[in-house]
Design an enzyme around this catalytic site. Structure first.
Site, PDB file in Angstrom:
ATOM      1  N   ASN A 127     -11.850 -55.397  70.418  1.00 45.06           N
ATOM      2  CA  ASN A 127     -11.511 -56.621  71.369  1.00 45.06           C
ATOM      3  C   ASN A 127     -10.603 -56.016  72.356  1.00 45.06           C
ATOM      4  O   ASN A 127      -9.508 -55.748  72.105  1.00 45.06           O
ATOM      5  CB  ASN A 127     -11.198 -57.794  70.621  1.00 45.06           C
ATOM      6  CG  ASN A 127     -11.107 -58.939  71.619  1.00 45.06           C
ATOM      7  OD1 ASN A 127     -11.207 -58.928  73.030  1.00 45.06           O
ATOM      8  ND2 ASN A 127     -10.333 -60.312  71.134  1.00 45.06           N
ATOM      9  N   TRP A 128     -11.207 -55.665  73.544  1.00 43.84           N
ATOM     10  CA  TRP A 128     -10.394 -55.218  74.458  1.00 43.84           C
ATOM     11  C   TRP A 128      -9.541 -56.059  75.143  1.00 43.84           C
ATOM     12  O   TRP A 128      -8.668 -55.800  76.206  1.00 43.84           O
ATOM     13  CB  TRP A 128     -10.954 -54.299  75.810  1.00 43.84           C
ATOM     14  CG  TRP A 128     -11.777 -53.071  74.947  1.00 43.84           C
ATOM     15  CD1 TRP A 128     -11.332 -52.550  73.794  1.00 43.84           C
ATOM     16  CD2 TRP A 128     -12.787 -52.033  75.651  1.00 43.84           C
ATOM     17  NE1 TRP A 128     -12.094 -51.326  73.631  1.00 43.84           N
ATOM     18  CE2 TRP A 128     -12.905 -51.223  74.499  1.00 43.84           C
ATOM     19  CE3 TRP A 128     -13.267 -52.191  76.861  1.00 43.84           C
ATOM     20  CZ2 TRP A 128     -13.690 -50.054  75.033  1.00 43.84           C
ATOM     21  CZ3 TRP A 128     -14.277 -51.094  77.142  1.00 43.84           C
ATOM     22  CH2 TRP A 128     -14.680 -50.236  76.177  1.00 43.84           C
ATOM     23  N   LYS A 129      -9.744 -57.396  75.002  1.00 46.78           N
ATOM     24  CA  LYS A 129      -9.172 -58.588  75.829  1.00 46.78           C
ATOM     25  C   LYS A 129      -9.209 -58.351  77.161  1.00 46.78           C
ATOM     26  O   LYS A 129     -10.258 -57.664  77.781  1.00 46.78           O
ATOM     27  CB  LYS A 129      -7.743 -58.468  75.179  1.00 46.78           C
ATOM     28  CG  LYS A 129      -7.938 -58.933  73.640  1.00 46.78           C
ATOM     29  CD  LYS A 129      -6.506 -59.615  73.018  1.00 46.78           C
ATOM     30  CE  LYS A 129      -6.884 -59.588  71.359  1.00 46.78           C
ATOM     31  NZ  LYS A 129      -5.623 -60.274  70.804  1.00 46.78           N
ATOM     32  N   HIS A 160     -12.068 -67.559  69.559  1.00 48.58           N
ATOM     33  CA  HIS A 160     -11.134 -66.760  69.402  1.00 48.58           C
ATOM     34  C   HIS A 160      -9.885 -67.662  69.504  1.00 48.58           C
ATOM     35  O   HIS A 160      -9.758 -68.463  70.316  1.00 48.58           O
ATOM     36  CB  HIS A 160     -11.175 -65.585  70.551  1.00 48.58           C
ATOM     37  CG  HIS A 160      -9.909 -64.603  69.937  1.00 48.58           C
ATOM     38  ND1 HIS A 160      -8.641 -64.757  70.450  1.00 48.58           N
ATOM     39  CD2 HIS A 160     -10.177 -63.242  69.390  1.00 48.58           C
ATOM     40  CE1 HIS A 160      -8.146 -63.590  69.891  1.00 48.58           C
ATOM     41  NE2 HIS A 160      -8.598 -62.821  69.457  1.00 48.58           N
ATOM     42  N   GLU A 178      -9.306 -64.724  61.544  1.00 48.10           N
ATOM     43  CA  GLU A 178      -8.014 -64.215  62.135  1.00 48.10           C
ATOM     44  C   GLU A 178      -6.993 -65.111  62.151  1.00 48.10           C
ATOM     45  O   GLU A 178      -6.653 -66.087  62.988  1.00 48.10           O
ATOM     46  CB  GLU A 178      -8.494 -63.993  63.570  1.00 48.10           C
ATOM     47  CG  GLU A 178      -9.436 -62.739  63.897  1.00 48.10           C
ATOM     48  CD  GLU A 178      -9.291 -62.329  65.368  1.00 48.10           C
ATOM     49  OE1 GLU A 178      -9.160 -61.063  65.347  1.00 48.10           O
ATOM     50  OE2 GLU A 178      -9.335 -62.993  66.321  1.00 48.10           O
ATOM     51  N   SER A 207      -3.460 -57.701  64.210  1.00 50.67           N
ATOM     52  CA  SER A 207      -2.648 -56.640  64.055  1.00 50.67           C
ATOM     53  C   SER A 207      -3.213 -55.513  63.240  1.00 50.67           C
ATOM     54  O   SER A 207      -2.201 -54.582  62.333  1.00 50.67           O
ATOM     55  CB  SER A 207      -1.390 -56.959  63.496  1.00 50.67           C
ATOM     56  OG  SER A 207      -0.735 -58.026  64.391  1.00 50.67           O
ATOM     57  N   GLY A 211      -7.463 -55.718  67.892  1.00 56.25           N
ATOM     58  CA  GLY A 211      -7.331 -55.847  69.402  1.00 56.25           C
ATOM     59  C   GLY A 211      -6.359 -54.681  69.871  1.00 56.25           C
ATOM     60  O   GLY A 211      -6.973 -53.528  70.412  1.00 56.25           O
TER      61      GLY A 211
HETATM   62  P1  13P Z   1      -4.302 -57.610  67.562  1.00 57.40           P
HETATM   63  O1  13P Z   1      -5.154 -56.477  66.982  1.00 57.40           O
HETATM   64  O2  13P Z   1      -3.781 -57.123  68.872  1.00 57.40           O
HETATM   65  O3  13P Z   1      -3.132 -58.449  66.635  1.00 57.40           O
HETATM   66  O4  13P Z   1      -5.333 -58.622  68.156  1.00 57.40           O
HETATM   67  C1  13P Z   1      -6.294 -59.078  67.103  1.00 57.40           C
HETATM   68  C2  13P Z   1      -7.292 -59.939  67.711  1.00 57.40           C
HETATM   69  O5  13P Z   1      -7.169 -61.144  68.424  1.00 57.40           O
HETATM   70  C3  13P Z   1      -8.705 -59.441  67.562  1.00 57.40           C
HETATM   71  O6  13P Z   1      -9.628 -60.324  68.222  1.00 57.40           O
END
Ligand code: 13P
Length: 261
Positions: A12-14, A97, A169, A218, A239
């Site tokens: 998930n590159w956000k 999400h 999550e 994380s 993420g």
């Molecule tokens: P992180 O791995 O940066 O904590 O993000 C997790 C996430 O929200 C994946 O969708």
């Protein structure tokens, strides 16, 4: 229908990478990650990068997922992108999400409609659920998981439950950049058991045993193996570690190692 017990590694590159940067990054990953029968690697770039990446990817190597979309197919919804507009580009879509729930106030009703819209458009929804730190402290983890599952799957019939992926999550574990503590492993094992128990109540035992349940929060290349070894966990939603080629490739290698590839 989703093949049972596949491992899913989702990046998930956000809200990171321009289309040009996404393309270069995909090229780097393509050179390092070989197609696999047992480990499905899914990339979730920004909406603006979906179309160009869909032309660039080798679909035997990677699949694409949308990070978000609106559930109506078309109409006067300024600024939104419908799932029918992106259906040619993606095979999966992240829905519910925690950043959408908490930053953009997405409602349970919206989430249920998005799950239904994805299914209607032949896209596999990855339904994200997870309790907040406060719910956890108040001993309300099970209640939060149950209600997010029941609401999110409200429009899903018995026939379609085998087209759904669940991602656990916990909100308190996202973006902490800390390594897992042992309690984390127990929390996750308990959570996946709660999820499967509730799926069993709603859709029967077989669905509860075959539905993929992923973990996200994380995850990095040091902790991925530990999370993937948890009973009932079928993959990871990654993420920040998915933005670094070395870390992400190491996570995929770890998953393949566990699958003895
Ligand atoms: P992180 O791995 O940066 O904590 O993000 C997790 C996430 O929200 C994946 O969708």
């Amino acid at each position: 229908m989703i093949s049972p017990r596949k491992t899913y590694i989702i990046a998930n590159w956000k809200m990171n990478f321009t289309p040009g940067e996404s393309s270069l990054y995909l090229q780097r990953l393509s050179n390092r990650i070989q197609p696999s029968r047992n480990v499905q690697v899914i990339l979730a770039p920004s909406t603006v990068s979906l179309q160009p990446l869909s032309l660039q990817i080798n679909r035997r190597q990677f699949k694409l997922a949308a990070q978000n979309f609106y559930w109506r197919d078309y109409g006067a919804f300024t600024g939104e992108t419908s799932v029918s507009q992106i259906r040619g580009f993606v095979d999966y879509a992240i829905v519910g999400h925690s950043e959408r729930r908490h930053i953009f106030n997405e409602s349970e009703e919206d989430i249920a409609q998005k799950v239904a819209a994805a299914l209607r458009n032949n896209i596999t929804p990855i339904l994200c659920i997870g309790e907040t730190a406060m719910e956890r402290e108040d001993g309300e983890t099970a209640a939060a998981i149950y209600s997010q599952l029941a609401n999110g799957l409200n429009e899903v019939s018995d026939r379609d439950i085998d087209r759904i992926i669940i991602a656990y999550e916990p909100v308190w574990a996202i973006s902490t950049n800390k390594n897992a503590c042992p309690a984390g492993i127990t929390d996750i094992e308990e959570a996946q058991a709660l999820i499967r128990k509730h799926i069993s109540k709603l859709y029967g035992k077989e669905a509860s045993e075959t539905i993929p349940v992923l973990y996200g929060g994380s995850v990095n290349s040091d902790t991925a193996g530990g999370y993937l070894s948890i009973k009932g966990i079928d993959g990871l939603l990654v993420g920040s570690a998915s933005l670094i080629a070395d870390s992400f490739c190491a996570i995929v290698e770890t998953a393949k190692g566990i699958k003895n590839e």
